[in-house]
Design an enzyme around this catalytic site. Sequence first.
Site, PDB file in Angstrom:
ATOM      1  N   TYR A 151       4.480   6.643  10.064  1.00 27.63           N
ATOM      2  CA  TYR A 151       3.719   5.431   9.751  1.00 27.63           C
ATOM      3  C   TYR A 151       4.591   4.407   9.015  1.00 27.63           C
ATOM      4  CZ  TYR A 151      -0.530   2.698   9.183  1.00 27.63           C
ATOM      5  OH  TYR A 151      -1.482   1.697   9.275  1.00 27.63           O
ATOM      6  N   HIS A 198       0.844  -1.201   0.000  1.00 29.63           N
ATOM      7  CA  HIS A 198       0.000   0.000   0.000  1.00 29.63           C
ATOM      8  C   HIS A 198       0.878   1.249   0.000  1.00 29.63           C
ATOM      9  CE1 HIS A 198      -3.854  -1.950   1.885  1.00 29.63           C
ATOM     10  NE2 HIS A 198      -3.395  -2.601   0.845  1.00 29.63           N
ATOM     11  N   LYS A 240       2.295  -0.417  15.077  1.00 30.26           N
ATOM     12  CA  LYS A 240       3.741  -0.502  15.308  1.00 30.26           C
ATOM     13  C   LYS A 240       4.221  -1.736  16.064  1.00 30.26           C
ATOM     14  CE  LYS A 240       5.131   3.275  13.447  1.00 30.26           C
ATOM     15  NZ  LYS A 240       5.208   2.838  12.074  1.00 30.26           N
ATOM     16  N   TYR A 266      -8.826   5.015   8.188  1.00 27.99           N
ATOM     17  CA  TYR A 266      -8.930   5.351   9.613  1.00 27.99           C
ATOM     18  C   TYR A 266     -10.018   6.423   9.730  1.00 27.99           C
ATOM     19  CZ  TYR A 266      -4.413   3.121  10.727  1.00 27.99           C
ATOM     20  OH  TYR A 266      -3.383   2.228  10.905  1.00 27.99           O
ATOM     21  N   PRO A 298      -2.797  -0.068  19.187  1.00 27.48           N
ATOM     22  CA  PRO A 298      -2.641  -0.537  17.804  1.00 27.48           C
ATOM     23  C   PRO A 298      -2.867   0.520  16.725  1.00 27.48           C
ATOM     24  CG  PRO A 298      -4.683  -1.379  18.750  1.00 27.48           C
ATOM     25  CD  PRO A 298      -3.945  -0.693  19.859  1.00 27.48           C
TER      26      PRO A 298
HETATM   27  P1  FAD Z   1       3.690 -12.101  21.157  1.00 29.82           P
HETATM   28  O1  FAD Z   1       3.203 -12.137  19.769  1.00 29.82           O
HETATM   29  O2  FAD Z   1       2.709 -11.870  22.260  1.00 29.82           O
HETATM   30  O3  FAD Z   1       4.442 -13.477  21.426  1.00 29.82           O
HETATM   31  C1  FAD Z   1       4.837 -13.896  22.702  1.00 29.82           C
HETATM   32  C2  FAD Z   1       4.774 -15.401  22.751  1.00 29.82           C
HETATM   33  O4  FAD Z   1       5.244 -15.865  24.016  1.00 29.82           O
HETATM   34  C3  FAD Z   1       3.344 -15.923  22.602  1.00 29.82           C
HETATM   35  O5  FAD Z   1       3.285 -16.887  21.589  1.00 29.82           O
HETATM   36  C4  FAD Z   1       3.018 -16.468  23.977  1.00 29.82           C
HETATM   37  O6  FAD Z   1       2.113 -17.558  23.920  1.00 29.82           O
HETATM   38  C5  FAD Z   1       4.385 -16.889  24.477  1.00 29.82           C
HETATM   39  N1  FAD Z   1       4.524 -16.980  25.932  1.00 29.82           N
HETATM   40  C6  FAD Z   1       3.910 -16.210  26.877  1.00 29.82           C
HETATM   41  N2  FAD Z   1       4.276 -16.623  28.107  1.00 29.82           N
HETATM   42  C7  FAD Z   1       5.139 -17.659  27.936  1.00 29.82           C
HETATM   43  C8  FAD Z   1       5.853 -18.484  28.834  1.00 29.82           C
HETATM   44  N3  FAD Z   1       5.728 -18.354  30.157  1.00 29.82           N
HETATM   45  N4  FAD Z   1       6.644 -19.449  28.334  1.00 29.82           N
HETATM   46  C9  FAD Z   1       6.767 -19.623  26.986  1.00 29.82           C
HETATM   47  N5  FAD Z   1       6.107 -18.858  26.072  1.00 29.82           N
HETATM   48  C10 FAD Z   1       5.303 -17.881  26.557  1.00 29.82           C
HETATM   49  N6  FAD Z   1       1.340  -4.636  15.521  1.00 29.82           N
HETATM   50  C11 FAD Z   1       1.736  -4.151  14.310  1.00 29.82           C
HETATM   51  O7  FAD Z   1       2.943  -3.998  14.080  1.00 29.82           O
HETATM   52  N7  FAD Z   1       0.857  -3.823  13.320  1.00 29.82           N
HETATM   53  C12 FAD Z   1      -0.480  -3.984  13.501  1.00 29.82           C
HETATM   54  O8  FAD Z   1      -1.252  -3.745  12.561  1.00 29.82           O
HETATM   55  C13 FAD Z   1      -0.946  -4.479  14.773  1.00 29.82           C
HETATM   56  N8  FAD Z   1      -2.252  -4.667  14.997  1.00 29.82           N
HETATM   57  C14 FAD Z   1      -2.651  -5.266  16.158  1.00 29.82           C
HETATM   58  C15 FAD Z   1      -3.988  -5.505  16.329  1.00 29.82           C
HETATM   59  C16 FAD Z   1      -4.418  -6.120  17.484  1.00 29.82           C
HETATM   60  C17 FAD Z   1      -5.899  -6.357  17.660  1.00 29.82           C
HETATM   61  C18 FAD Z   1      -3.477  -6.536  18.495  1.00 29.82           C
HETATM   62  C19 FAD Z   1      -3.927  -7.211  19.762  1.00 29.82           C
HETATM   63  C20 FAD Z   1      -2.140  -6.285  18.328  1.00 29.82           C
HETATM   64  C21 FAD Z   1      -1.701  -5.663  17.169  1.00 29.82           C
HETATM   65  N9  FAD Z   1      -0.368  -5.409  16.960  1.00 29.82           N
HETATM   66  C22 FAD Z   1       0.025  -4.826  15.777  1.00 29.82           C
HETATM   67  C23 FAD Z   1       0.619  -5.756  17.977  1.00 29.82           C
HETATM   68  C24 FAD Z   1       1.354  -7.067  17.695  1.00 29.82           C
HETATM   69  O9  FAD Z   1       0.416  -8.122  17.508  1.00 29.82           O
HETATM   70  C25 FAD Z   1       2.321  -7.402  18.840  1.00 29.82           C
HETATM   71  O10 FAD Z   1       3.095  -6.275  19.115  1.00 29.82           O
HETATM   72  C26 FAD Z   1       3.234  -8.589  18.497  1.00 29.82           C
HETATM   73  O11 FAD Z   1       2.514  -9.797  18.574  1.00 29.82           O
HETATM   74  C27 FAD Z   1       4.448  -8.655  19.426  1.00 29.82           C
HETATM   75  O12 FAD Z   1       5.190  -9.811  19.162  1.00 29.82           O
HETATM   76  P2  FAD Z   1       5.962 -10.547  20.326  1.00 29.82           P
HETATM   77  O13 FAD Z   1       6.627 -11.712  19.700  1.00 29.82           O
HETATM   78  O14 FAD Z   1       6.773  -9.570  21.088  1.00 29.82           O
HETATM   79  O15 FAD Z   1       4.826 -11.019  21.347  1.00 29.82           O
HETATM   80  C1  PHB Z   2      -4.904  -4.621  11.041  1.00 27.87           C
HETATM   81  O1  PHB Z   2      -5.022  -4.808   9.814  1.00 27.87           O
HETATM   82  O2  PHB Z   2      -5.135  -5.520  11.857  1.00 27.87           O
HETATM   83  C2  PHB Z   2      -4.506  -3.297  11.545  1.00 27.87           C
HETATM   84  C3  PHB Z   2      -4.226  -2.282  10.643  1.00 27.87           C
HETATM   85  C4  PHB Z   2      -3.850  -1.029  11.116  1.00 27.87           C
HETATM   86  C5  PHB Z   2      -3.763  -0.813  12.481  1.00 27.87           C
HETATM   87  C6  PHB Z   2      -4.036  -1.824  13.369  1.00 27.87           C
HETATM   88  C7  PHB Z   2      -4.419  -3.081  12.908  1.00 27.87           C
HETATM   89  O3  PHB Z   2      -3.415   0.425  12.931  1.00 27.87           O
END
Ligand code: FAD
Ligand code: PHB
Length: 394
Positions: A388, A75, A300, A204, A296
């Site tokens: 962004y 995009h 980021k 948005y 969100p």
């Molecule tokens: P996580 O993905 O949470 O991974 C952590 C892992 O550790 C999990 O699999 C968990 O099960 C595991 N774990 C937990 N405790 C333990 C333990 N004790 N022992 C072993 N394993 C464990 N980010 C973006 O960049 N762009 C977006 O568009 C965006 N949209 C989002 C929309 C929503 C609705 C949500 C909820 C989040 C969004 N995010 C977005 C944020 C993004 O999903 C997170 O920042 C990302 O998942 C972070 O990755 P991580 O690996 O740090 O953590």
């Molecule tokens: C998504 O597609 O899930 C999404 C897109 C933009 C955002 C957050 C989530 O800012």
Amino acid sequence: MTRIRTQVGIVGAGPAGLFLGHLLHLEGIDSIIIENRAREYVIERVRAGVLEQGTVDLMIETGVGERLRREGMRHGGVQLAFQGRRHRIDFEELTGGRSITIYGQNEVVKDLIAARCVTERPLYYDVEDVAVTDFDTPKPLIRFRLTGKEHEIRCDFVAGCDGSHGVCRPGIPASRLCVYEREYPFGWLGILARAAPSSDELVYALHERGFALFSMRSPTVTRLYLQCAPDEDLGRWSDEAIWAELMERFNMSDGWRPNRGEIAQKSVTGMRSVVVEPMRHGRLFLAGDAAHIVPPTGAKGMNLAVADVRILSRALAQYYQQGRGDLLETYSDRCLLRVWRAQRFSWWMTSMLHRSRDGSGFDYRRQIAELDYVITSRAAMTSLAESYVGMALG
Ligand code: FAD
Ligand code: PHB
């Protein structure tokens, strides 16, 4: 008791843990990844969708970007909608050609798991009772149970990639950390709908009834979000009520609307900003959501997780290949620079686009003025576009 030895013990198989394992493998560094959920659960969890250019480039450069290149939806801008009209922010033109790519977090995770399997390095799912100790000594220890058997991993370093509800961060004495936190008085009700996206770009929207976001996952799947209460009861929302609210908030004078379709998934997420400083304690390094959470609205979270582990993998490579620890010493400071920039941007986008619960007319008028400024001032729209698409990965 099964005793294992590795160089880097990685707790958590989300984007941070899996990407770190991948980058370390490319540097010839041994790791073990443990995850307390089932593989299917991790793969199916619907979360982020927006990849910054830096994240896309890193996936391609490191050999895990083939499907992304084929299926990712590039995009060149986003749209801001208010008072019944949509306005385009042209990222490519404003940032010298940079863009974002829509590719589900679960797809990123799938690609990283596939790459991990090829290396035959260990990745254990369904582990229980994970405990991380001795990280202030030269040989940290990770204990866990797997299929009823006790396991112990002795390693040189532990990477705490276990997200916002993990065990690594709580294992650090509270007196050694500073936690900055902010709760927002709203959440997002998100749905996945089996419907072709009706716009090529994200929308948005700020409406008097609250924020709404139009996004997508593929040419046949639309992703939509509605601002709601942080503790919203999903049970109160029939599919019909969700569509009615979405259509109201996306009520554009040019007749544009999201396409309707069967709702395949729905969830409510609260919104928080959290930063933990420093992101390191002894030989335990925190990365991704374990160290910071952003609301969100700025898209980021996953990108920050990838940026952290890129810095960490380089620092560990320097340690093992040159016997030097200076990049490990500066890990936290270098990550936090990007993290605080992302916090600022995510907070700003959130406060510009959400209606506060007290419904102050002053705030709403101020928000409309802010949006109006962003769509008419080249300086303001460049600022949004730069943040962004994200800082280049160093
Ligand atoms: P996580 O993905 O949470 O991974 C952590 C892992 O550790 C999990 O699999 C968990 O099960 C595991 N774990 C937990 N405790 C333990 C333990 N004790 N022992 C072993 N394993 C464990 N980010 C973006 O960049 N762009 C977006 O568009 C965006 N949209 C989002 C929309 C929503 C609705 C949500 C909820 C989040 C969004 N995010 C977005 C944020 C993004 O999903 C997170 O920042 C990302 O998942 C972070 O990755 P991580 O690996 O740090 O953590
Ligand atoms: C998504 O597609 O899930 C999404 C897109 C933009 C955002 C957050 C989530 O800012």
